[in-house]
Design an enzyme around this catalytic site. Sequence first.
Site, PDB file in Angstrom:
ATOM      1  N   HIS A   1       0.837  -1.210   0.000  1.00 24.68           N
ATOM      2  CA  HIS A   1       0.000   0.000   0.000  1.00 24.68           C
ATOM      3  C   HIS A   1       0.867   1.253   0.000  1.00 24.68           C
ATOM      4  O   HIS A   1       1.217   1.787   1.050  1.00 24.68           O
ATOM      5  CB  HIS A   1      -0.927  -0.025   1.226  1.00 24.68           C
ATOM      6  CG  HIS A   1      -1.918   1.084   1.295  1.00 24.68           C
ATOM      7  ND1 HIS A   1      -2.842   1.184   2.315  1.00 24.68           N
ATOM      8  CD2 HIS A   1      -2.151   2.149   0.494  1.00 24.68           C
ATOM      9  CE1 HIS A   1      -3.593   2.258   2.137  1.00 24.68           C
ATOM     10  NE2 HIS A   1      -3.190   2.859   1.049  1.00 24.68           N
TER      11      HIS A   1
ATOM     12  N   HIS B   1       1.202   5.078  -2.267  1.00 18.82           N
ATOM     13  CA  HIS B   1       0.632   5.940  -3.306  1.00 18.82           C
ATOM     14  C   HIS B   1       1.701   6.925  -3.780  1.00 18.82           C
ATOM     15  O   HIS B   1       2.599   7.302  -3.027  1.00 18.82           O
ATOM     16  CB  HIS B   1      -0.549   6.748  -2.755  1.00 18.82           C
ATOM     17  CG  HIS B   1      -1.668   5.919  -2.213  1.00 18.82           C
ATOM     18  ND1 HIS B   1      -2.455   5.113  -3.008  1.00 18.82           N
ATOM     19  CD2 HIS B   1      -2.156   5.784  -0.947  1.00 18.82           C
ATOM     20  CE1 HIS B   1      -3.377   4.526  -2.250  1.00 18.82           C
ATOM     21  NE2 HIS B   1      -3.214   4.904  -1.004  1.00 18.82           N
TER      22      HIS B   1
ATOM     23  N   HIS C   1      -5.667   0.436   5.914  1.00 18.94           N
ATOM     24  CA  HIS C   1      -5.690   1.090   7.225  1.00 18.94           C
ATOM     25  C   HIS C   1      -6.102   0.086   8.304  1.00 18.94           C
ATOM     26  O   HIS C   1      -6.963   0.369   9.143  1.00 18.94           O
ATOM     27  CB  HIS C   1      -6.621   2.302   7.210  1.00 18.94           C
ATOM     28  CG  HIS C   1      -6.531   3.083   5.922  1.00 18.94           C
ATOM     29  ND1 HIS C   1      -7.523   3.086   4.991  1.00 18.94           N
ATOM     30  CD2 HIS C   1      -5.515   3.809   5.389  1.00 18.94           C
ATOM     31  CE1 HIS C   1      -7.144   3.800   3.937  1.00 18.94           C
ATOM     32  NE2 HIS C   1      -5.929   4.251   4.164  1.00 18.94           N
TER      33      HIS C   1
ATOM     34  N   GLU D   1       1.584   2.662   3.745  1.00 21.47           N
ATOM     35  CA  GLU D   1       1.035   3.862   3.100  1.00 21.47           C
ATOM     36  C   GLU D   1       2.004   5.033   3.202  1.00 21.47           C
ATOM     37  O   GLU D   1       1.598   6.184   3.346  1.00 21.47           O
ATOM     38  CB  GLU D   1      -0.351   4.236   3.667  1.00 21.47           C
ATOM     39  CG  GLU D   1      -1.152   5.088   2.665  1.00 21.47           C
ATOM     40  CD  GLU D   1      -2.600   5.349   3.057  1.00 21.47           C
ATOM     41  OE1 GLU D   1      -3.032   4.934   4.129  1.00 21.47           O
ATOM     42  OE2 GLU D   1      -3.305   5.960   2.234  1.00 21.47           O
TER      43      GLU D   1
ATOM     44  N   ARG E   1       2.810  11.852   8.403  1.00 18.25           N
ATOM     45  CA  ARG E   1       4.199  11.936   7.955  1.00 18.25           C
ATOM     46  C   ARG E   1       5.191  12.239   9.060  1.00 18.25           C
ATOM     47  O   ARG E   1       6.388  12.285   8.825  1.00 18.25           O
ATOM     48  CB  ARG E   1       4.312  13.004   6.867  1.00 18.25           C
ATOM     49  CG  ARG E   1       3.397  12.712   5.698  1.00 18.25           C
ATOM     50  CD  ARG E   1       3.574  13.669   4.538  1.00 18.25           C
ATOM     51  NE  ARG E   1       2.648  13.284   3.464  1.00 18.25           N
ATOM     52  CZ  ARG E   1       2.761  13.674   2.194  1.00 18.25           C
ATOM     53  NH1 ARG E   1       3.752  14.469   1.840  1.00 18.25           N
ATOM     54  NH2 ARG E   1       1.886  13.275   1.293  1.00 18.25           N
TER      55      ARG E   1
END
Lengths: 348, 348
Positions: free
Chosen positions: B12, B14, B229, B290, B296
């Site tokens: 996962h 992006h 998630h 992710e 972050r």
Amino acid sequence: MSFNKPLIIDVHGHYTTAPKALENWRNQQIAALKQPASMPKVADLQISDDELRESIELNQLAKMKERGSDITIFSPRASFMAHHIGDFQVSSTWAAICNELCYRVSQLFPEHFIGAAMLPQSPGVDPKTCIPELEKCVKEYGFVGINLNPDPSGGHWTSPPLTDRHWYPIYEKMVEHDIPAMVHVSTSCNNCFHTTGAHYLNADTTAFMQCLQGDLFKDFPTLKFLIPHGGGAVPYHWGRFRGLAQEMKKPLLQEHLLNNIFFDTCVYHQPGIDLLTKVIPVDNILFASEMIGAVRGIDPETGHYYDDTKRYVLATPHLSEAQRYQVFEGNARRVFSRLDARLKAQGK
Amino acid sequence: MSFNKPLIIDVHGHYTTAPKALENWRNQQIAALKQPASMPKVADLQISDDELRESIELNQLAKMKERGSDITIFSPRASFMAHHIGDFQVSSTWAAICNELCYRVSQLFPEHFIGAAMLPQSPGVDPKTCIPELEKCVKEYGFVGINLNPDPSGGHWTSPPLTDRHWYPIYEKMVEHDIPAMVHVSTSCNNCFHTTGAHYLNADTTAFMQCLQGDLFKDFPTLKFLIPHGGGAVPYHWGRFRGLAQEMKKPLLQEHLLNNIFFDTCVYHQPGIDLLTKVIPVDNILFASEMIGAVRGIDPETGHYYDDTKRYVLATPHLSEAQRYQVFEGNARRVFSRLDARLKAQGK
């Protein structure tokens, strides 16, 4: 104050077992939305004290005795609030009926039940219209809290977030009377969301995140929200929420939210309660079972009812005896100050 | 197959760090919805290989090397899919651009990235319109999965549940090509739902519950959904879901759903991963972070990035070494069979 035998206060119970006449009346009311001449009168609903007594003694009270819990904060059936049905007048009549039944239960069993109010919310209607019902429940019925539905549309989420001034009239009354709100949606009329398996949990997560994004508690430092169902997804994703708050330059969650937001223990397996009690400060956890509610069966893995959450709270390794007292009794007395006053008046 | 040093496959990721030109082009496209004459051409977007390389080397790849992960299944930025914007043509053009960039990244770094497709979904449009893009991504780009948005309206939930025949054209193609779908929403345009703090998690919970209510996997026994998630609220409320399935007379979740539904490890603290690995069978857990995504920052409680989920998977007491191999590598190769084929072709 002895920790040895705390009162077991269940802060989340609904009157899910009301006599069938209640549901029949509601069905007539709903049918009459299309045929106003057939609108039932409030007086058409006749439920005797004996019927109320039986509906409680055979159900909630029987289970409370079996499980050893003492007092339930008792509100109308959440899924039946259905604020999306009809207009304010429809909700207003329905809320008054449901609240009065909870009041009568609290009078019949004053040692075991104390009321919390549903509000006559209606989509698109100013929340201040709920204040008369709220005040009646607090002043005349001795209710100690309210249930606030953040989505009276029933799964379409057409109201502003809880941090919006839209909701402030309710908050002003909550602060004035020092009553907390359990943030609790009702039936989903959106086919995407199963009511108890998705909509409830989503609403819990959503409400928490709305508060995280906003600064509501700067405006209302003494406002208190109880987020049910163990806080939805929040404790499981506590790191995510801490991280999001950090990115938004919010204070630490302890300071930003945890003076005002509390979680109940309606999490129906041991690992969930273990996580809740590991992650969330003990001051913010209140015992509850939502019995008799969404999940009524017996867990084949344990042989006990899924919603017998007292067992999980007793078994979690993350609470000392003093902390268990807080979860079972102390926190509820602090958060529901009017409950505390009532208990003291009863010599408890 | 050695368990000693598994490949670390992150299922996962992006492309959240694409060169700014991409966002600028999208903004022009959105602006042109009101002024069609100013609609940008696809050819107006010029991003060089060097720019792509830099955007990856300084970001995802740098962190993968720091953290010791090997391969990322890489799809367009989830929050930028924004399927609610414009019509099918707008989504179609945008999806093609975003997928091509992920393809180019996978060509530039064939050892480290492999693509998963966003689909050109659009509210109210038949999902079968997504099939040409899906097939291009699988056949021409070598993508190994898709991201399926259960709510292309962006927080208004106007599509039918995932169990509805509405979605079957997509499922038929998934089965034909043996590609799983990560069920992943995009930006919320409903002010009630924060995108990454509420909408994502709610969608995860909602998707699982839709599958629980239905019998989709009777129609598609080999269909595979990855719920990101960490499954939203699901593992934390596993008892609730077991109990609801029981009340609905569904089979045990293992049989009813766990041949087809998998959870990733995008849960950003140790207690969350501990619960996930305690509650969910190890065969159903796939490593993911992710990264670089919603959260972050560095967790002040640990000194490490919140989304450095490998640390939590390594530290959880609930996995043996063989089970950790499954989470890091084995399960991903089983669920993403086209990834497995690619890795074998690379001698891995």
